[in-house]
Scaffold this active site. Structure first.
Site, mmCIF file in Angstrom:
data_model
loop_
_atom_site.group_PDB
_atom_site.id
_atom_site.type_symbol
_atom_site.label_atom_id
_atom_site.label_comp_id
_atom_site.label_asym_id
_atom_site.label_seq_id
_atom_site.Cartn_x
_atom_site.Cartn_y
_atom_site.Cartn_z
ATOM 1 C CB SER A 124 1.540 7.172 0.670
ATOM 2 O OG SER A 124 0.990 8.162 -0.155
ATOM 3 C CD GLU A 126 -0.847 9.926 -4.254
ATOM 4 O OE1 GLU A 126 -1.367 9.299 -5.198
ATOM 5 O OE2 GLU A 126 -1.012 11.151 -4.078
ATOM 6 C CE1 TYR A 148 6.166 7.954 -2.961
ATOM 7 C CE2 TYR A 148 3.800 7.844 -2.571
ATOM 8 C CZ TYR A 148 5.075 8.140 -2.124
ATOM 9 O OH TYR A 148 5.251 8.610 -0.853
#
Length: 330
Positions: A124, A126, A148
């Site tokens: 990801s 992120e 996350y």
């Protein structure tokens, strides 16, 4: 022999798009879900009878190993993870286990079953978090700022080590935001496209959103999974950024969605900054040059076309719901 693919997390938008892609290429497809009945209900009709769906405990090394040993896949794709969005800080312990440690279990199952199995992890953007470099590439430093992102980075590093230390064909797709009509309604794209359809049908008049100026590199889920498939067809394993390289704001998203139905989004969208995520330190936008040069991959679905397609889907679905409700009352 037909190749066999095992998809961890088949019921999400990426899992279903990947299943569709692989079935079209002649694969046998098996997938996992916490709720197989709900997973089957969520899949498009052509997929329901074409895939095997089973339950697996992602927190159990033995459960994952037994599944991989039984299916004996040639390729594994891991989409199983806790959701992003406002839930990126929810239950960090479970998030670390499912989004991080489960990948260690999958890689160990490959080592013990057949080291020739090819593996692709859905990483990801992120993971970049508070990076100071933009656009982001495969060698951009990671600075996650949520459980996350941290869990995804742990898994990402495990994949890299499995490739360099153990010689496994293990890849990570560093996925930037990607959407489709199969995206869960709690994500901002579906929240907007459903709201536009609902306003058009007179079911609501307003929708509350966070920061309308927030910008994301939004691509389509079908393009993202195509990149992941190409990664496992390459001669050598590597990690690849999967992104469009073009950021759009939430305001842009609203403009396209409502404008598709002849509506002025500014009359129906309210900004609530208390609903907004913390602002990004640096613009998150991906540079997919490596995927373009080595895999021949490029996005095929433009942002505007993607959003219009999502609006059309939500409009059809809401009309169907209205019709069924009227039929039920009568």
């Amino acid at each position: 022999m037909r190749p066999t693919a095992l998809l961890f997390g088949i019921s999400g938008q990426d899992g279903s798009h990947m299943a569709e892609l692989l079935l079209g290429k002649g694969y046998c497809v098996a997938g996992t879900s916490r709720d197989p009945d709900a997973a089957l209900a969520s899949l498009p009709p052509p997929l329901k009878d074409a895939v095997e769906i089973t339950v697996v405990d992602l927190r159990s090394t033995e459960s994952i190993a037994a599944l991989v040993h039984r299916v004996r896949p040639t390729e594994i794709y891991n989409f199983a993870a806790f959701s992003t969005g406002r839930g990126m800080f929810d239950d960090p312990v479970a998030m670390g286990d499912v989004n991080g440690l489960s990948v260690a279990r999958m890689l160990e199952a490959i080592r013990s079953t057949d080291p020739a199995i090819r593996f692709c992890q859905a990483s990801s953007s992120e993971m970049f978090g508070a990076t100071t470099e933009s656009p982001q590439r495969e060698d951009t430093p990671f600075r996650p700022r949520s459980p996350y992102g941290a869990a995804k980075l742990f898994a990402h590093n495990l994949v890299s080590m499995a490739r360099t230390r153990d010689g496994l064909f293990a890849c990570s797709a560093i996925l930037f935001n990607h959407e489709s009509e199969r995206r869960s309604p709690e994500f901002v794209t579906r929240k907007v496209t459903r709201a536009a359809a609902a306003v058009c049908l007179g079911l609501q008049s307003q929708v509350e959103l966070g920061d309308l100026g927030a910008r994301r590199d939004w691509g389509h889920s079908a393009d993202a999974v195509r990149a992941m498939w190409l990664m496992l067809q390459a001669d050598t394993a590597d990690d690849f950024v999967v992104a469009t390289g073009i950021p759009h704001s939430v305001g842009d998203l609203c403009s396209v969605a409502f404008g598709h139905l002849g509506l002025d989004w500014r009359q129906h969208v309210q900004s609530r900054l208390d609903q907004a995520r913390a602002p990004d330190h640096t613009q998150l936008v991906g540079d997919a040059a490596r995927a373009r040069e080595r895999l021949g991959w490029a996005p095929s679905i433009a942002f505007d076309d993607m959003i219009r397609g999502m609006v059309d889907h939500d409009l059809r679905q809401l009309k169907k719901d209205i019709s069924q409700a009227r039929t039920g009352k009568s």
